[in-house]
Every structure is written in C-alpha cells, then in structure tokens.
Design a protein around this motif. Structure first.
Motif, PDB file in Angstrom:
ATOM      1  N   ASP A 183       0.934  -1.417   0.092  1.00 12.32           N
ATOM      2  CA  ASP A 183       0.138   0.066   0.050  1.00 12.32           C
ATOM      3  C   ASP A 183       0.900   1.100   0.049  1.00 12.32           C
ATOM      4  O   ASP A 183       2.009   1.170   0.389  1.00 12.32           O
ATOM      5  CB  ASP A 183      -1.099  -0.204   1.315  1.00 12.32           C
ATOM      6  N   ASP A 184       0.483   2.195  -0.427  1.00  9.25           N
ATOM      7  CA  ASP A 184       1.000   3.713  -0.590  1.00  9.25           C
ATOM      8  C   ASP A 184       2.451   3.547  -1.019  1.00  9.25           C
ATOM      9  O   ASP A 184       3.421   4.244  -0.408  1.00  9.25           O
ATOM     10  CB  ASP A 184       1.206   4.238   0.775  1.00  9.25           C
ATOM     11  N   GLU A 240      -4.032   4.523  -6.937  1.00  7.83           N
ATOM     12  CA  GLU A 240      -4.822   4.889  -5.778  1.00  7.83           C
ATOM     13  C   GLU A 240      -5.306   6.141  -5.976  1.00  7.83           C
ATOM     14  O   GLU A 240      -4.447   7.164  -6.551  1.00  7.83           O
ATOM     15  CB  GLU A 240      -4.099   4.701  -4.552  1.00  7.83           C
TER      16      GLU A 240
END
Ligand code: C2E
Ligand code: MG
Ligand code: MG
Ligand code: MG
Length: 290
Positions: A183-184, A240
C-alpha cells in the motif's frame, strides 16, 4: 502587572493542557468500547481492471461511528491511537472476520467473485498469532484464501528483526493463496530490494503521485517508472486516488492494470456493493461522461 499576566498565561496554558488530556482520555475510553458497542463497520471501495472494465477487487475500509465524539471518525485518526493502546489486534481481527464473512455471503448470493483487500498495519504484523488467526478466520468463514489480499506498507520491511519475522508470515500467507499488496507504494523509505526477496503480488501507487500526474512532470515520471518496474517484476499494479478522467486516460495509456478512486466510486456500505456488482460496469458511465 507583568507578573500577573505571566500567571494568567500559565493558568491558561494549564487549562488548555487539561482540556487536551481530557479529550484524549474521552477518546480512548470510547475507543476501548468500540467492539462491545458494535460501532465499527466496513465500507468497500471498488478496484477497476482497466482493460476489462470490471470490478476486480474491493478494498475494505474501516469506519467508526460514535455519537459522543460527534459522528464518523476517520481511520487515519483512530488507528494510530488503537495501535498505541494495543487495540489494533482485536480491531484488526474484527476487520478480517467481517470482510471474509461478507465476501462469502456475496459468493453465496451468486455475485461474481471479487478479491477483497484488507489493510493490515505493521504493528499487527508484529503479532506472532496473526497467521494462525487468518487461517482460523478463512476456515471458519469458508472464504477462499485466493480471494483475500492483505495490504501492508513499506514500513514492514524496515529494520532487521521485523524483516526476518514478517518474511515467514508473508511466505506462508502466499502459499495459502492469499495475495500481498504494498500500500502507499513510493512513500516509504525502505530499499527496493525487498521486492526481490519478499513474496509480493501487487503494488499500489500512492495517491500523492496520481494527484498531479497530468500536470507535474516528476509525478508522471515516477508513476510510469513504477508501472514499468511492476511489469518487469511481474507484479500487479494499481493506482490509488484516481479522481479525474484525465488521470484515468494517462494510466490507461501507460498500461496501468487497475485503478481505484472517487472517479469510479468512493468507499460505500456493503449493501451498495451488491448493486455495483450486479449492475454491470461503473466504468461505462465514466466513458460516456467524458
Ligand atoms: P489506504 O489504505 O491508503 O486507503 C485509501 C484511502 O484513500 C481511504 O481513506 C479512501 O477512502 C481514500 N480514497 C479513496 N479514493 C480516493 C480518491 O479518489 N481521492 C482521495 N482524496 N481519497 C481517496 P480512509 O478510508 O479514510 O482510510 C485511511 C487509511 O486508514 C487507509 O489508507 C489505511 O491506511 C487506514 N485503514 C483503513 N481501514 C483500515 C483497517 O481496517 N485496518 C488498518 N490497519 N488500517 C486501515
Ligand atoms: Mg489500503
Ligand atoms: Mg493507500
Ligand atoms: Mg494510507
């Protein structure tokens, strides 16, 4: 006079400090009761495969509704505190169990199978019991392991001891069929060599790079480089925070596999996901709008 003012200031300061401490105490007391009072719920945000225009996955995102604290509290606010209090372990288990149960229910309703992504903080990963818990939850809910994805952040790969411990856990998860997403991606500061050594399936490009992708040359360069790297390492790639058609066009052109963001749908309650999964593509409405 000066002395008096000084004293007043001091008292004012003390009152402010007390207020902050009391607020924090109230917050912690409310948080401690969050599970027994059943104040948590999961929202789900669709992840769209750009070529097929299908919903390929759903990210489960935690929501906390509490009247004493004035309504909905963002996970960015309460998860760090839950981590400090050690509450992230029971809360994280609740999240996993609720997501898997929901996923199984959707399958039984005959909805098309989609992956469900669950966020797991590095702090949760330090718990030796996590793996057994995931196994137990998968068995109990009978949700297929292949449809579960865990989202971890790069911070998991920083520091020797934690790296050694989480390697085994990730490896075992992957052997069970569970997918692993970073993630990120791009915001951490760990070396990239963990991508070579660790079992990873998916990179999620952080939304801070996507935000100005169409106007900022550096963000565009970083994003295309991440996509190219994912392709050559045989990893899935997802962007995202996609909010605009122009961003989508850029990502599509550069062969980004999947995207997630307000452009398609914000995180929504489970009931609304049923409509999205049965109602065909959300993508269609976007292409006609542009
Ligand atoms: P994340 O995992 O990176 O989740 C993405 C965040 O971006 C979500 O915020 C989502 O609502 C938001 N988002 C999605 N699309 C867009 C968009 O187009 N534009 C913008 N500006 N934002 C978008 P949310 O739900 O407030 O969650 C914040 C963070 O809290 C998550 O970041 C994750 O790190 C953490 N979190 C959420 N649920 C859980 C959970 O169950 N467990 C753990 N450990 N952490 C969680
Ligand atoms: Mg996430
Ligand atoms: Mg993220
Ligand atoms: Mg985040």
């Amino acid at each position: 006079r000066a002395k008096l003012q000084g004293k007043n200031n001091y008292q004012f300061f003390k009152i402010e400090m007390n207020e902050a401490a009391v607020k924090r105490l109230v917050f912690e007391n409310q948080l401690r009761k969050v599970l027994e009072r059943e104040e948590l719920c999961l929202y789900y945000q669709p992840q769209i495969e750009l070529i097929s225009k299908r919903v390929a996955g759903l990210e489960a995102l935690l929501r906390w509704e509490n009247t004493t604290l004035g309504g909905m509290i963002s996970p960015d606010r309460f998860i760090p505190i839950a981590e400090e209090m050690g509450l992230i372990v029971p809360i994280g288990e609740w999240v996993l169990q609720t997501a898997c149960k929901q996923g199984k229910e959707w399958l039984e309703q005959g909805l098309p199978p989609v992956r469900i992504a669950v966020n797991i903080s590095s702090r949760q990963f330090q718990q030796p019991g996590l793996l057994a818990k995931i196994k137990e939850i998968l068995e109990y809910t009978r949700f297929p392991a292949e449809l579960l994805e865990v989202e971890v952040t790069e911070s998991l790969f920083i520091g020797d001891d934690s790296v050694r411990n989480c390697y085994k856990m990730l490896k075992e998860l992957q052997e069970m069929g569970v997918k692993i997403a970073i993630d990120d991606f791009g915001t951490g500061y760990s070396a990239l060599n963990y991508l070579k050594r660790f079992p990873v399936n998916t990179l999620k490009i952080d939304r801070s790079f996507i935000k100005d992708i169409c106007v900022d040359k550096d963000d565009a360069a970083i994003t295309t480089a991440i996509i190219a790297m994912a392709h050559s390492l045989n990893l899935s790639i997802i962007a995202e925070g996609v909010e605009e058609v122009e961003q989508l066009a850029f990502l599509h052109f550069h062969k980004c596999e999947m995207a997630q963001g307000y452009l398609f749908s914000p995180p929504v309650p489970a009931k609304q996901i049923e409509k999205i999964l049965t109602g065909g593509s959300i993508f269609q409405t976007i292409s006609t709008r542009s």
